[in-house]
Design a protein around this motif. Structure first.
Motif, PDB file in Angstrom:
ATOM      1  N   ALA A   1       0.841  -1.195   0.000  1.00  0.00           N
ATOM      2  CA  ALA A   1       0.000   0.000   0.000  1.00  0.00           C
ATOM      3  C   ALA A   1       0.876   1.245   0.000  1.00  0.00           C
ATOM      4  CB  ALA A   1      -0.911   0.002   1.222  1.00  0.00           C
ATOM      5  N   GLN A   2       0.528   2.227  -0.840  1.00  0.00           N
ATOM      6  CA  GLN A   2       1.344   3.426  -0.982  1.00  0.00           C
ATOM      7  C   GLN A   2       0.492   4.680  -0.780  1.00  0.00           C
ATOM      8  OE1 GLN A   2       3.846   3.460  -4.563  1.00  0.00           O
ATOM      9  NE2 GLN A   2       3.343   1.292  -4.857  1.00  0.00           N
ATOM     10  N   ALA A   3       1.065   5.640  -0.090  1.00  0.00           N
ATOM     11  CA  ALA A   3       0.419   6.943   0.085  1.00  0.00           C
ATOM     12  C   ALA A   3       1.490   7.974   0.396  1.00  0.00           C
ATOM     13  CB  ALA A   3      -0.609   6.901   1.200  1.00  0.00           C
ATOM     14  N   GLU A   4       1.322   9.185  -0.135  1.00  0.00           N
ATOM     15  CA  GLU A   4       2.231  10.299   0.131  1.00  0.00           C
ATOM     16  C   GLU A   4       1.415  11.565   0.353  1.00  0.00           C
ATOM     17  OE1 GLU A   4       5.418  10.150   0.563  1.00  0.00           O
ATOM     18  OE2 GLU A   4       6.007   8.230  -0.337  1.00  0.00           O
ATOM     19  N   CYS A   5       1.792  12.327   1.355  1.00  0.00           N
ATOM     20  CA  CYS A   5       1.209  13.654   1.611  1.00  0.00           C
ATOM     21  C   CYS A   5      -0.311  13.608   1.737  1.00  0.00           C
ATOM     22  CB  CYS A   5       1.609  14.635   0.505  1.00  0.00           C
ATOM     23  SG  CYS A   5       3.380  14.847   0.316  1.00  0.00           S
ATOM     24  N   CYS A   6      -0.798  12.622   2.476  1.00  0.00           N
ATOM     25  CA  CYS A   6      -2.234  12.457   2.676  1.00  0.00           C
ATOM     26  C   CYS A   6      -2.551  12.502   4.165  1.00  0.00           C
ATOM     27  CB  CYS A   6      -2.709  11.121   2.098  1.00  0.00           C
ATOM     28  SG  CYS A   6      -2.428  10.947   0.326  1.00  0.00           S
ATOM     29  N   SER A   7      -3.804  12.758   4.483  1.00  0.00           N
ATOM     30  CA  SER A   7      -4.228  12.702   5.883  1.00  0.00           C
ATOM     31  C   SER A   7      -5.257  11.595   6.057  1.00  0.00           C
ATOM     32  CB  SER A   7      -4.805  14.044   6.336  1.00  0.00           C
ATOM     33  OG  SER A   7      -6.071  14.283   5.755  1.00  0.00           O
ATOM     34  N   PHE A   8      -5.084  10.829   7.140  1.00  0.00           N
ATOM     35  CA  PHE A   8      -5.978   9.724   7.477  1.00  0.00           C
ATOM     36  C   PHE A   8      -6.436   9.916   8.919  1.00  0.00           C
ATOM     37  CE2 PHE A   8      -2.856   8.128   4.414  1.00  0.00           C
ATOM     38  CZ  PHE A   8      -3.657   7.525   3.452  1.00  0.00           C
TER      39      PHE A   8
ATOM     40  N   THR B   1      -4.869  13.818  -0.654  1.00  0.00           N
ATOM     41  CA  THR B   1      -6.143  13.177  -0.330  1.00  0.00           C
ATOM     42  C   THR B   1      -6.403  13.244   1.174  1.00  0.00           C
ATOM     43  OG1 THR B   1      -6.119  11.668  -2.227  1.00  0.00           O
ATOM     44  CG2 THR B   1      -7.343  10.944  -0.290  1.00  0.00           C
ATOM     45  N   ASN B   2      -7.660  13.478   1.542  1.00  0.00           N
ATOM     46  CA  ASN B   2      -8.080  13.485   2.942  1.00  0.00           C
ATOM     47  C   ASN B   2      -9.140  12.412   3.136  1.00  0.00           C
ATOM     48  OD1 ASN B   2      -6.550  15.865   3.811  1.00  0.00           O
ATOM     49  ND2 ASN B   2      -7.941  16.980   2.447  1.00  0.00           N
ATOM     50  N   ILE B   3      -8.871  11.488   4.067  1.00  0.00           N
ATOM     51  CA  ILE B   3      -9.781  10.371   4.309  1.00  0.00           C
ATOM     52  C   ILE B   3     -10.152  10.320   5.776  1.00  0.00           C
ATOM     53  CG2 ILE B   3     -10.052   7.856   4.276  1.00  0.00           C
ATOM     54  CD1 ILE B   3      -8.203   7.777   1.865  1.00  0.00           C
ATOM     55  N   ARG B   4     -11.455  10.195   6.018  1.00  0.00           N
ATOM     56  CA  ARG B   4     -11.973  10.076   7.375  1.00  0.00           C
ATOM     57  C   ARG B   4     -12.665   8.731   7.498  1.00  0.00           C
ATOM     58  NH1 ARG B   4     -16.288  13.869  10.562  1.00  0.00           N
ATOM     59  NH2 ARG B   4     -14.914  14.471  12.280  1.00  0.00           N
ATOM     60  N   GLY B   5     -12.256   7.914   8.480  1.00  0.00           N
ATOM     61  CA  GLY B   5     -12.817   6.593   8.644  1.00  0.00           C
ATOM     62  C   GLY B   5     -14.230   6.621   9.205  1.00  0.00           C
ATOM     63  N   PRO B   6     -14.866   5.437   9.194  1.00  0.00           N
ATOM     64  CA  PRO B   6     -14.330   4.170   8.719  1.00  0.00           C
ATOM     65  C   PRO B   6     -14.259   4.115   7.188  1.00  0.00           C
ATOM     66  CG  PRO B   6     -16.588   3.886   9.479  1.00  0.00           C
ATOM     67  CD  PRO B   6     -16.197   5.279   9.837  1.00  0.00           C
TER      68      PRO B   6
ATOM     69  N   GLY C   1      -6.134  14.857  -4.261  1.00  0.00           N
ATOM     70  CA  GLY C   1      -7.084  15.815  -3.723  1.00  0.00           C
ATOM     71  C   GLY C   1      -8.470  15.270  -3.436  1.00  0.00           C
ATOM     72  N   THR C   2      -8.620  13.961  -3.403  1.00  0.00           N
ATOM     73  CA  THR C   2      -9.927  13.365  -3.136  1.00  0.00           C
ATOM     74  C   THR C   2     -10.315  13.558  -1.676  1.00  0.00           C
ATOM     75  OG1 THR C   2      -9.543  11.706  -4.864  1.00  0.00           O
ATOM     76  CG2 THR C   2     -11.242  11.206  -3.237  1.00  0.00           C
TER      77      THR C   2
END
Length: 393
Positions: free
Chosen positions: A176-183, A202-207, A219-220
């Motif tokens: 799994a790869q990600a750069e400069c994102c917020s989780f 990209t900004n992701i808020r769980g779940p 930028g998703t």
């Protein structure tokens, strides 16, 4: 012991999503319902479903069999009860058959609506999928359960230091790869499967779950509870949606309180409404009654079946159902129900030419090297085309 996942009347109330698959092949949470049962019971599985689906979803009866209702999502409590069933004993829940153990001598005559001499009523709570909106509505609970099931005893792969991870319920498989994102896992866990990519900004808020070989574009914005199935490419803004796999929403536009099947494509700047202007209860097209059905929901967006597609700037009304292989385009708002194999938009629809539709399906599936547009796939679409003719009239 063979696990056989069977369809009951939920197969009809879940249309059009179940025209092309058994009920247990529905993805909710991280896994399909069938994959969940296989994990809990440590066994392979097969399906008892419509005859035209069996070539792709075969039935495998052995000496000892557990027939399990494909609309029921497992948990540890119900699995323990099923494991303790003896041959010939059945488990029911709210007048629905959940499971029965049968020897091969009796398995051939299995009836999903039959009564058994030795029946036990399950008194716990179960998550049962009956209508299409149940998939996004119950996705939060299933995401949390699947996250615990898949990460138990495992350690997350290390992610790049350019990312910001808030909270502790974050898990990434190798590759799994990600750069400069917020989780953010404050409101629920986040799961990134193997060979996934989350692009910069990209900004992701769980779940949230991202299944194998899928990509999230730059930028998703994603809000829980959202699941992106395998081999998808997603961009724009997504909220409480389940995209099953092999589908694309690669550009800006809003997708919310929605279910999107396999081999779908959503054009750039397309949006769905998930809230009526008058804050009224949302209705959805119901195949069994051939009428609109009250959902009891304030928020309900788009239900899109396999192989459906829409052109750029498509605007879907609150509570829109798009049938199998429908192709939607043009300005304005198309109707809330778009029949299977329809071609058109707000100005009206005609039947999507069968040969043209099959050619498009072959091209879409051909883009994935590990999937083939084989005779089983062709036969399923051919049968669904015939089954849905009356709706196009």
């Amino acid at each position: 012991m063979a696990i056989i996942l069977f369809d009951d009347d939920a197969r009809n109330t879940l249309l059009p999503l179940t025209y092309t698959r058994p009920v247990a092949d529905l993805r909710i949470g991280i896994l399909t319902i069938a994959e969940k049962w296989a994990k809990y019971l440590s066994s392979d599985f097969s399906f008892r479903t419509e005859a035209y689906l069996q070539a792709r979803f075969p039935l495998n009866i052995q000496d000892d069999n557990i027939f399990i209702n494909g609309s029921v999502c497992p948990d540890e409590a119900v699995v323990e009860v099923i494991n303790n069933l003896q041959s010939g004993e059945a488990l029911t829940y709210q007048n629905k058959l959940v499971a029965v153990k049968l020897k091969d001598l009796y398995a051939g005559n299995f009836d999903p609506f039959g009564k058994y001499a030795n029946e036990t009523v399950y008194t716990g709570d179960l998550i049962v999928i009956k209508h299409p909106e149940d998939i996004f509505r119950k996705n939060d609970a299933e995401l949390r359960k699947d996250f615990k099931l898949l990460t138990k005893g495992r350690k997350s792969a290390k992610m790049s230091s350019t990312n910001t991870i808030i909270g502790n319920d974050f898990f990434a498989e190798d590759g799994a790869q990600a750069e400069c994102c917020s989780f953010s896992t404050i409101n629920g866990p986040i799961y990134l499967a193997a060979d996934t990519e989350v692009w910069e900004g990209t900004n992701i808020r769980g779940p949230f779950a991202l299944c194998d070989h899928s990509q999230i574009k730059m930028g998703t914005k994603i809000y829980g509870a959202t699941t992106i199935g395998p081999y998808c490419r997603i961009g724009g803004e997504v909220n409480n949606a389940v995209v099953w796999g092999y589908s694309s929403k690669g550009h800006e536009g809003y997708l919310g309180n929605a279910v999107v099947g396999e081999w779908c494509n959503i054009g750039a700047d397309s949006n769905n409404s998930n809230l009526k202007n008058n804050y009224g209860e949302v209705k959805l097209w119901d195949y069994p009654s051939q009428s609109m059905r009250n959902t009891g929901l304030l928020f309900c967006g788009l239900i899109m079946a396999d192989h459906a597609k829409c052109g750029i700037n498509t605007m879907f009304n609150t509570g829109t159902v798009v049938g199998v292989s429908a192709n939607v385009f043009g300005g304005g708002y198309p109707p809330n129900y778009i029949p299977d194999f329809s071609w058109g938009g707000a100005d009206g629809f005609v039947e999507y030419g069968f040969d043209k539709m099959m050619e498009t399906a072959a091209k879409a599936i051909g883009r994935r090297p590990h999937r083939k547009f084989d005779d089983a796939e062709k036969a399923i679409l051919t049968e669904v085309y015939e089954l849905t003719k009356s709706f196009r009239k």
